[in-house]
Design an enzyme around this catalytic site. Structure first.
Site, mmCIF file in Angstrom:
data_model
loop_
_atom_site.group_PDB
_atom_site.id
_atom_site.type_symbol
_atom_site.label_atom_id
_atom_site.label_comp_id
_atom_site.label_asym_id
_atom_site.label_seq_id
_atom_site.Cartn_x
_atom_site.Cartn_y
_atom_site.Cartn_z
ATOM 1 N N GLU A 84 0.879 -1.163 0.000
ATOM 2 C CA GLU A 84 0.000 0.000 0.000
ATOM 3 C C GLU A 84 0.921 1.220 0.000
ATOM 4 O OE1 GLU A 84 -2.255 0.819 3.535
ATOM 5 O OE2 GLU A 84 -3.538 2.263 2.508
ATOM 6 N N ARG A 109 5.183 -12.748 9.657
ATOM 7 C CA ARG A 109 5.963 -11.553 9.362
ATOM 8 C C ARG A 109 7.305 -11.608 10.082
ATOM 9 N NH1 ARG A 109 2.229 -7.499 10.951
ATOM 10 N NH2 ARG A 109 3.306 -6.324 9.340
ATOM 11 N N LYS A 165 4.559 0.183 9.986
ATOM 12 C CA LYS A 165 4.581 1.456 9.268
ATOM 13 C C LYS A 165 4.034 2.577 10.133
ATOM 14 C CE LYS A 165 3.003 -0.064 5.067
ATOM 15 N NZ LYS A 165 2.402 0.138 3.745
#
Length: 562
Positions: free
Chosen positions: A39, A263, A273
RNA sequence: UGUCCGAUGGUGUAAAGGUAACACUGCAGAUUUUGGUUCUGCCUUUCUAGGUUCGAAUCCUAGUCGGACAACCA
């Protein structure tokens, strides 16, 4: 250059599965298609690097391809600045995508998909407020309640949805929801939102749309439109999988399949983020590419190489369990690569002047120095040597403590590539600090032709005073003081390491260093690996330390202090 | 007290029912004109309890612990 790591012998669990699918004929090598779907609302970090290596690595290994697709369905947080940085980072890592797509490329198709579901009685326009929808959703242990708008007619839904697109409603006034099951144990199946109204400017589609699809109604269909065979994502999307499959099934479109892996977390840093953005916005760091940031642009500025990061991803591996990888592993991968390629030079961070009393004044001799002892083809450079030189303050102690092998009064060391010297006395300033030290040198101890017979315990680096260049050197330490700043109950910013950056503005470097390209990696002998910072200019050189050398002496001192 | 996922040295990963291994870290030593590199050795491992089997890290059952899920974020 061939990538030797590509021929690794073991497969991770996804590669093993795909290998089976290929052998069983379920899929063909050339149709294998993965995607990397960032994104564009932030910069890529080392967790993304793992995902990039995974997706591109799988495609490469089995002869397939990888698309880059920006998941740009939320215009409020997304921007082209991020699109550009993401592309640059992926290329820097050494990967090239087969196609560059955007979820926003599919807005029209997605809209038609929604119409199709409305016609099938599988979607409806809901007038409920966000709060009402949340309260009707129930909880993980309690089932939800049907919305009072759930049974609108197909015609009414179509007309309302078209009006939504035309901009006839305010934000939040209406949403389009899938009609699934408000009692489903999986919360994501309780009539999930498909579209919401946002009167916002999109970085690509401009003001064309005022309704935007939610992740769940965009991602799987985008995969399907592109014929992605393996849609690889992180574990938190696992609960979305039934919904991912539901839309594909009801729409009767190409059945992309989703697979999850854990992850990558790394100790002493944060990998979200949101938190990284906070560090940037609150100016705790110097932007997304601050050398202390775990972003790809940060480690690049710090001096990491793409090879070292790809190797890290490979060595760390992937799995489906929660993990916190030791920061040491990352640094170890960097050292391994830099040891092979870095040009050795001498630089002094904290200069201490040394006068060689018995060395002729105004005389300069030229010495030969090896550029890299690890290189198969040896190259050398010339360095000047004369009566006055700089050594590192840390390499001198008036009275040596136990285990200190370097210079002290009456002691001897070798100057790398040069002579053995003996410290005769210390000259102090009026405030008691050391001004300079006076030494004598042994002319017959010249490096490479030593006939002195003197054995010294230590070899130290130095820089010739007369032609030394003054530079700024920046040393970095971990950004956080605890292994898992995320996992604490308190604000992660409480664990910021106040000493994560140290600046030395009076460092002395060999003039030879000015001859190299800006991205050359150096090993400052005994100090670590360095690269020029982005702010470095010919007037003012700035060097970042990427990583220290392993240092048993530092370790020894830490033990003594405990 | 819902659904799903996971559990192998300090850390990360291997071992496809047949000797639990590799890397990083740590420790000890050798070599070294970088207290680097290189080399050698050592420490340390299958969550628990049952079951299946000649044989289980692996399969089954139960438990324990950890994680994810209740954004008009992705």
């Amino acid at each position: 250059m061939p990538d030797h790591k590509a021929e690794k012998e073991t497969m991770n669990f996804l590669e093993e599965m795909i290998d089976k699918e290929i052998h069983s004929g379920k899929i063909k090598n050339e149709s294998l298609l993965t995607r990397f779907p960032p994104e564009p609302n932030g910069y890529l970090h080392l967790g993304h690097a793992s995902s990039i290596c995974l997706n591109f690595g799988i495609a490469k290994r089995f002869g397939g391809k990888t698309n880059l697709r920006f998941d740009d369905t939320n215009p409020v947080t997304e921007d082209t600045e991020y699109v550009d940085s993401i592309k640059a980072d992926i290329r820097w890592l050494g990967f090239e995508w087969a196609n560059e797509f955007y979820a926003s490329d599919y807005f029209e198709t997605l809209y038609e998909f929604a119409i199709k579901l409305i016609h099938a009685g599988l979607a409806y326009v809901d007038d409920s407020t966000a709060e009402e929808i949340a309260s009707m959703k129930g909880t993980p242990t309690e089932s939800g309640k049907n919305s009072p708008f759930r049974n609108r007619s197909v015609e009414e839904n179509i007309q309302l949805f078209e009006s939504m697109r035309k901009g006839e409603f305010k934000e939040g006034e209406k949403t389009l929801r899938a009609k699934i099951d408000m009692a489903a144990p999986n919360m994501h199946l309780r009539d999930p939102l498909m579209y919401r109204i946002k009167h916002a400017h999109h970085h690509r589609t401009g003001d064309k749309w005022c309704i935007y699809p939610m992740y769940d109604f965009a991602h799987g269909q985008s995969d399907s439109i592109e014929n992605i065979t393996h849609s690889i994502c992180t574990l938190e999307f696992e609960v979305h999988k039934p919904l991912y499959n539901w839309f594909i099934e009801k729409l009767n479109i190409y059945p992309s399949r989703q697979f999850e892996f854990a992850r990558r977390n790394i100790s002493y840093t944060v990998m979200s983020k949101r938190k990284l953005l906070q560090l940037v916005n609150e100016k705790i760091v110097d932007g997304w590419d601050d050398p202390r940031m775990p972003t790809i642009s940060g480690v690049r500025r710090r001096g990491y190489t793409p090879e070292s990061i790809r190797n890290f991803a490979e060595v760390a591996g992937i799995s489906r369990r929660e993990n916190v990888t030791d920061f040491n592993l990352l640094e170890s991968c960097l050292r391994e690569h830099l040891n092979k390629i870095a040009v050795r030079t001498m630089a002094v961070i904290n200069p201490l002047k040394v006068v060689l009393l018995n060395y002729e004044e105004h005389k300069t001799e030229i010495l030969k120095a090896e550029n890299n002892p690890e290189a198969t083809e040896k190259t050398y450079r010339d360095i000047a040597f004369s009566r006055e030189i700089f050594i590192e303050q840390d390499d001198f102690m008036e009275h040596a403590s136990e285990g200190f092998f370097r210079l002290s009064i009456g002691g001897m060391v070798r100057l790398k590539h040069a002579y053995i010297i003996k410290c005769e006395n210390v000259v102090k300033n009026s405030d008691g600090t050391i001004k300079e030290i006076h030494c004598t040198y042994f002319p017959e101890s010249k490096s490479g032709q030593d006939k002195s017979g003197i054995k010294v315990k230590s070899v130290i680096h130095w820089v010739n005073a007369a032609n030394a260049v003054t530079a700024e050197v920046r040393l970095y330490d971990k950004l956080f003081t605890v292994e898992a700043p995320d996992a604490q109950n308190e604000d992660f910013k409480k664990f910021i390491n106040p000493a994560s950056l140290q600046i030395f503005s009076n460092a002395k470097i060999e003039p030879n260093m000015l001859n190299y390209e800006k991205d050359e990696r150096f090993q400052f002998l005994r100090l670590g690996y360095f690269v020029e910072d982005k702010y470095s200019t010919s007037q003012k050189r700035i060097y970042n330390r990427a990583v220290t050398l392993k240092d048993d002496w530092v370790k020894e001192q830490k033990k003594q202090h405990k």
